[in-house]
Design an enzyme around this catalytic site. Structure first.
Site, PDB file in Angstrom:
ATOM      1  N   TYR A 199       1.664 -62.409 -19.365  1.00  0.00           N
ATOM      2  CA  TYR A 199       0.994 -62.351 -18.063  1.00  0.00           C
ATOM      3  C   TYR A 199       1.818 -63.045 -16.984  1.00  0.00           C
ATOM      4  O   TYR A 199       2.306 -64.166 -17.161  1.00  0.00           O
ATOM      5  CB  TYR A 199      -0.379 -63.032 -18.122  1.00  0.00           C
ATOM      6  CG  TYR A 199      -1.448 -62.299 -18.883  1.00  0.00           C
ATOM      7  CD1 TYR A 199      -1.288 -60.984 -19.300  1.00  0.00           C
ATOM      8  CD2 TYR A 199      -2.649 -62.938 -19.197  1.00  0.00           C
ATOM      9  CE1 TYR A 199      -2.291 -60.337 -20.005  1.00  0.00           C
ATOM     10  CE2 TYR A 199      -3.659 -62.293 -19.893  1.00  0.00           C
ATOM     11  CZ  TYR A 199      -3.469 -60.993 -20.300  1.00  0.00           C
ATOM     12  OH  TYR A 199      -4.464 -60.348 -20.997  1.00  0.00           O
ATOM     13  N   GLY A 234     -18.455 -53.926  -6.908  1.00  0.00           N
ATOM     14  CA  GLY A 234     -19.099 -53.155  -5.851  1.00  0.00           C
ATOM     15  C   GLY A 234     -18.381 -53.203  -4.509  1.00  0.00           C
ATOM     16  O   GLY A 234     -18.906 -52.722  -3.500  1.00  0.00           O
ATOM     17  N   GLY A 239     -12.553 -54.866 -11.681  1.00  0.00           N
ATOM     18  CA  GLY A 239     -12.994 -55.019 -10.303  1.00  0.00           C
ATOM     19  C   GLY A 239     -13.959 -53.971  -9.811  1.00  0.00           C
ATOM     20  O   GLY A 239     -14.628 -54.166  -8.780  1.00  0.00           O
ATOM     21  N   PRO A 281     -15.120 -57.371 -18.170  1.00  0.00           N
ATOM     22  CA  PRO A 281     -16.557 -57.241 -17.928  1.00  0.00           C
ATOM     23  C   PRO A 281     -16.879 -56.682 -16.544  1.00  0.00           C
ATOM     24  O   PRO A 281     -17.972 -56.162 -16.330  1.00  0.00           O
ATOM     25  CB  PRO A 281     -17.069 -58.677 -18.079  1.00  0.00           C
ATOM     26  CG  PRO A 281     -15.899 -59.533 -17.708  1.00  0.00           C
ATOM     27  CD  PRO A 281     -14.711 -58.800 -18.260  1.00  0.00           C
ATOM     28  N   LEU A 282     -15.915 -56.769 -15.627  1.00  0.00           N
ATOM     29  CA  LEU A 282     -16.094 -56.215 -14.280  1.00  0.00           C
ATOM     30  C   LEU A 282     -15.337 -54.902 -14.106  1.00  0.00           C
ATOM     31  O   LEU A 282     -15.194 -54.409 -12.988  1.00  0.00           O
ATOM     32  CB  LEU A 282     -15.638 -57.229 -13.219  1.00  0.00           C
ATOM     33  CG  LEU A 282     -16.332 -58.591 -13.263  1.00  0.00           C
ATOM     34  CD1 LEU A 282     -15.803 -59.492 -12.156  1.00  0.00           C
ATOM     35  CD2 LEU A 282     -17.842 -58.431 -13.156  1.00  0.00           C
TER      36      LEU A 282
END
Length: 316
Positions: free
Chosen positions: A56, A214, A210, A206-207
């Site tokens: 990373y 929303g 992004g 989990p998102l």
């Protein structure tokens, strides 16, 4: 903050952790001061689990360096997880990982960047390793554990077959997997397998990179390294399809709860999940993510989500 047991490790980890991919610069520029402030804001809000990888960052390893710099004075108060298996791959120079010595060398390099003499959780970063690679990784991980360089090990994968092969001796402590409202496939096999065998589940994505915040629109154009490919072709079509579903999930937003927080509460509702690791690029995001632990979705809200995205399904 709430805490849960991380599988057979027995560690009590914060249900919201931090995925440290974003602070390394691949998701857009983040200066060192902001990156470290982001990690500290999470810690100040009860987060004690931080996940990174040797690959990373730009250059590779920058994410580990930032984590090491942030927590050098309070190392005993946090759990640091990192991964091995993708070093220099995106630059066209992947390591072969044909010998345990390759992994041991990578571990020593991670220890140096992390400014620590041990890694709490060391994970295989190859999502579908060959049988030969599984043997090499397990051999190396066992040696490292005996030497006290790592405390436990696991794998990052969404393949049940890969997890089963990696856990053939019952020594796999954790599985890091992609799970969200938009990708519920793990509910069918991976999550039940982990729960039955006391394998701690760490949820990445989990998102949905992004999308579940929303904040994106059909006009959004991505400039970061990770999502630039979403700007055209099939990946653009998939992105737009996911946006349509997010609009149907807007009922999850309310006073005191953002869409992102609701998405985090969704994955935490599954009994197999120990910890979710959303990324954050600034202190405000880190604090907002941490506060998702303060609430839970109701049974009616979970049923309403099922009506939009059925269990075990994936969008796009």
């Amino acid at each position: 903050m709430r805490y849960r047991r991380l599988g057979k490790t027995g560690w009590q980890v914060s249900v919201i952790g931090v995925g440290c991919w974003g602070i390394g610069g691949q998701w857009g520029e983040v200066d060192d001061r902001t990156a470290i402030a982001t990690l500290w804001r999470a810690f100040e809000n009860g987060v004690n689990f931080f996940d990174t990888a040797d690959a990373y960052g730009e250059p590779p390893g920058r994410s580990e360096e930032l984590v090491g710099k942030a927590f050098q004075g309070i190392r005993q108060e946090v759990f640091i997880a990192t991964k091995v298996g993708n070093w220099a791959r995106r630059h066209g120079h992947p390591l072969p990982y044909t010998s345990p010595l390759h992994i041991i060398a990578c571990c020593h390099a991670s220890l140096y960047r992390l400014r620590t003499d041990y890694i709490d959780l060391y994970q295989c970063h190859i999502g579908n390793p060959t049988d030969a690679e599984v043997e090499v990784f397990l051999d190396a991980f066992e040696r490292l554990r005996e030497q006290g360089k790592i405390r436990a090990y696991g794998i990052s994968t969404n393949s049940l077959d890969a997890l089963q092969r990696f856990n053939k001796h019952g020594t796999c402590a954790t599985c890091q997997l992609d799970y969200s409202i938009l990708n519920r496939v793990p509910e069918g096999d991976l999550l039940p397998y982990c729960r039955e065998r006391d394998i701690g589940v760490i949820v990445r994505g989990p998102l949905a990179m992004g999308v579940l915040t929303g904040k994106f629109t059909p006009d959004t154009i991505f400039t970061d390294e990770v999502r630039r490919s979403w700007n055209e072709g099939e990946r653009r079509e998939r992105f737009l399809k996911r946006l349509e579903v997010v609009e149907r999930l807007r009922f999850l937003e309310r006073d005191g709860r953002t869409m992102a927080q609701a998405a985090l509460q969704f994955v935490l509702a599954h009994p197999a999940v120990s910890c979710a690791i959303p990324g954050a690029k600034n202190p405000q995001q880190a604090e907002s993510n941490a506060k998702a632990a303060d609430g839970e979705l109701t049974s009616d809200e979970l049923a309403a989500i099922n009506a939009v995205v059925p269990p075990e399904s994936v969008v796009g």
